[in-house]
Design an enzyme around this catalytic site. Structure first.
Site, PDB file in Angstrom:
ATOM      1  CG  ASP A   9      -4.377   6.747 -21.470  1.00  0.00           C
ATOM      2  OD1 ASP A   9      -3.572   6.283 -20.649  1.00  0.00           O
ATOM      3  OD2 ASP A   9      -5.334   7.480 -21.170  1.00  0.00           O
TER       4      ASP A   9
HETATM    5  N1  URA Z   1      -4.146  11.529 -18.817  1.00  0.00           N
HETATM    6  C1  URA Z   1      -4.903  10.566 -19.403  1.00  0.00           C
HETATM    7  O1  URA Z   1      -6.022  10.341 -19.021  1.00  0.00           O
HETATM    8  N2  URA Z   1      -4.351   9.899 -20.430  1.00  0.00           N
HETATM    9  C2  URA Z   1      -3.116  10.134 -20.916  1.00  0.00           C
HETATM   10  O2  URA Z   1      -2.696   9.490 -21.860  1.00  0.00           O
HETATM   11  C3  URA Z   1      -2.370  11.137 -20.289  1.00  0.00           C
HETATM   12  C4  URA Z   1      -2.905  11.822 -19.245  1.00  0.00           C
END
Ligand code: URA
Length: 230
Positions: free
Chosen positions: A98
């Protein structure tokens, strides 16, 4: 082989783009600026582009410590692709983190390996450090160690290692959208900080945030075996 073919084989660009780089005097062979695209080189030649040594290899494999705020999507800025050398063709992140997530990201133009690593058929361990907004429930580890049914998938058992009442490590085996945030959310808490610390046997302890390094040949070979073993 010809210098322009050597550079093209490494995915530096099209023959036309490469010709421009060579004519601009940006390429050296054995410490000498070469401006002829048909100059002969072999695998033992020391070729540099803008002073950066190029090691002849078909694919590139980078390990990046992604800063928060950078996107892993194809477009949009700031983007993780701005943090690794930009003269290799077809580089892509293996899976996504993310925008707000920091940490370990593999970037490669080896499409076959990417496909293997992100395939749901293989379950590569991914470990995350997280902090959340309130104390986790007492049974958090037990709850996460069992499959959880979400609207779009059922998670495989995760491993929770608590550091404090609202921080710890969570190891998961898939890479579903927002998976860690959703698993912690399932416990009634919101993730306030998230960093991927490990991807299978790889870690980023030697990399500052925003730094990258190339994977070694041993690491690359091991990674190719990972999707068969995990
Ligand atoms: N899980 C999440 O919630 N975000 C990420 O970026 C990776 C794994």
């Amino acid at each position: 082989m010809r210098l322009d073919k050597y550079l093209a084989d490494m995915g530096i660009g099209t023959r036309k783009e490469i010709k421009k780089l060579i004519l601009a005097g940006l390429v050296t062979v054995d410490d000498e600026i070469i401006t002829k695209p048909d100059h002969k080189v072999d695998e033992s030649s020391s070729v540099c582009l803008e002073g950066e040594p190029l090691i002849y290899q078909q694919y590139q494999y980078f390990l990046l410590n992604k800063p928060a705020g950078y996107l892993c999507t194809k477009d949009g800025s700031p983007n993780v692709m701005e943090l690794v050398p930009n003269y290799y063709k077809d580089l892509n992140p293996v899976g996504r983190l993310d925008k707000d997530t920091e940490g370990l990201l593999i970037i490669t133009n080896d499409g076959h390996l990417t496909h293997q690593l992100i395939s749901p058929k293989y379950h590569v361990d991914k470990k995350y450090y997280f902090e959340c907004d309130k104390p986790l429930p007492a049974d958090a580890a037990a709850v996460l160690s069992k499959p959880i049914e979400f609207s779009d998938f059922i998670s495989l058992p995760g491993k929770l290692e608590l550091i404090s009442e609202n921080s710890g490590y969570l190891t998961i085996h898939e890479g579903k959208f927002h998976q860690v945030r959703r698993m912690i959310g399932y416990l009634g808490c919101n993730v306030t900080y998230l960093k991927r610390t490990n991807y299978s046997f790889l870690d980023i302890e030697d990399l500052a945030v925003g730094e990258y390094r190339e994977l070694t040949a041993e690491e690359t070979e091991k990674l190719k075996g990972v999707s068969d073993n995990e």
